[in-house]
Design an enzyme around this catalytic site. Sequence first.
Site, PDB file in Angstrom:
ATOM      1  N   LYS A   1     -26.545  40.471  18.576  1.00 38.15           N
ATOM      2  CA  LYS A   1     -25.499  39.800  17.791  1.00 38.15           C
ATOM      3  C   LYS A   1     -24.739  38.778  18.656  1.00 38.15           C
ATOM      4  CE  LYS A   1     -22.481  38.757  14.736  1.00 38.15           C
ATOM      5  NZ  LYS A   1     -22.829  37.949  13.576  1.00 38.15           N
TER       6      LYS A   1
ATOM      7  N   CYS B   1     -16.096  34.472  14.486  1.00 36.68           N
ATOM      8  CA  CYS B   1     -17.366  34.898  15.093  1.00 36.68           C
ATOM      9  C   CYS B   1     -17.757  34.000  16.256  1.00 36.68           C
ATOM     10  CB  CYS B   1     -18.460  34.918  14.039  1.00 36.68           C
ATOM     11  SG  CYS B   1     -18.215  36.225  12.828  1.00 36.68           S
TER      12      CYS B   1
END
Length: 414
Positions: free
Chosen positions: A212, A266
């Site tokens: 991720k 993010c």
Amino acid sequence: MMQVCVVGLGYIGLPTAAMLASRGHEVIGCDINPRTLRMVGAGQASFQEPDLQMLLSAAVQTGRLRVQATPAEAECYILAVPTPFGPGKQPDLSFVEAATDAIAPLLRRGAVVILESTAPVGATEAVTARLAAARPDLRFPRHGEEDAEAEIRVAHCPERILPGSMLRELVANDRIIGGVTEACARAALRLYESFVTGQCYLTDCRTAEFVKLIENSYRDVNIAFANELSLIGDRLGVDVWRAIELANRHPRVAILQPGAGVGGHCIAVDPWFLVAAVPETARLIRAAREVNDAKPDWVAERILRHAARFRDPVVACFGLAYKPDVDDLRESPSVAIAERLARQGNLTLLVVEPHVAALPPALAGLDNVTLVDMATACREADIIAFLVGHKPFRRLDLQGLLGKVVVDAIGLMR
Ligand SMILES: NC(=O)c1ccc[n+]([C@@H]2O[C@H](COP(=O)([O-])OP(=O)(O)OC[C@H]3O[C@@H](n4cnc5c(N)ncnc54)[C@H](O)[C@@H]3O)[C@@H](O)[C@H]2O)c1
């Protein structure tokens, strides 16, 4: 069908909870924010996202999704709480720790705990260790040690959905499921199989955490390259948009588009988790973050330079969201640009953001800032700054801007 408790009903937790309910699971959503609880409890989505309202209304009406302020006993727990960085760009895991502490007393034999929050490498093991410390009566798995006797399963399943297409991607995207042990990954897979049509890839939790972080670092580094090119092109008198368009005619080149910077919770955050872990090694990733973080100031400087040529300049900023066609203003470079202009310049600032009804706190208290519609901004501004490529801006009649100074940070005029 399972009983699932989703902890944190934000941009990730709410669509996930509604999706799980739509597939017949019995879902309890919990959140510490009373407004979120009130809205979601009444079947009202707390942010804009295509199809979310419809899915949520159905989930609440059928009673498959219920909300409460604290977690409830369940077969499966999904932690979808924030993971920001704190001082010194160090990961702040306090929300994950609080959520872990809240579910610990509820765990019963056979429960599956899934960390969906983006987290530094090692976080899922830390969650497991924290749960184990709170529940010495239960046997927990240990990373890399298969243990058939373990009574709780813990996994990391990071989320990669795109705001604006969240529900479609929630189903269609491939998922990476990293277990503390293989049995943990397989246990988590059973839940995802109930709604994911993409491939689910099983791995260990450390790899899933790393995957991720490198996905978002990849995006950040490539955006930084485009942003750096925009600065170089400007200095060298080259139209960067045209140059990138031509360079991308090369069969193995695919340069991204420059913008006003990088925002959201993010891409602007996650690369720091790698930098914090190995500061002396993650040099390119740090440089990319710095390049992208510096871009809003560069855009603001250009606007201020133009503004200095007017007696009482009126500047219109088009867009506050961190990316096109969403209402999410978190870490938005456009908000930073607007705030800098309003605070620093002797100017009137008009802000156009069709996705919000009121100015965000950073701008709300400033006397020289007003939220206006596109037509007002086009009519009254001396300087138009395009900061976000929202669809309505792309449909703007550019003839109406004749005679105005235009600062186009996103290539909208091309
Ligand atoms: N937003 C995205 O597009 C996106 C994409 C991929 C991954 N992520 C990751 O998913 C995680 C969640 O992000 P988000 O965008 O949904 O955040 P968010 O801020 O929208 O939602 C988090 C929610 O958790 C609640 N919360 C905080 N502490 C809590 C607690 N102890 N108990 C219950 N609720 C609690 C907050 O009130 C909030 O409603 C983060 O790690 C983020 O990096 C987000």
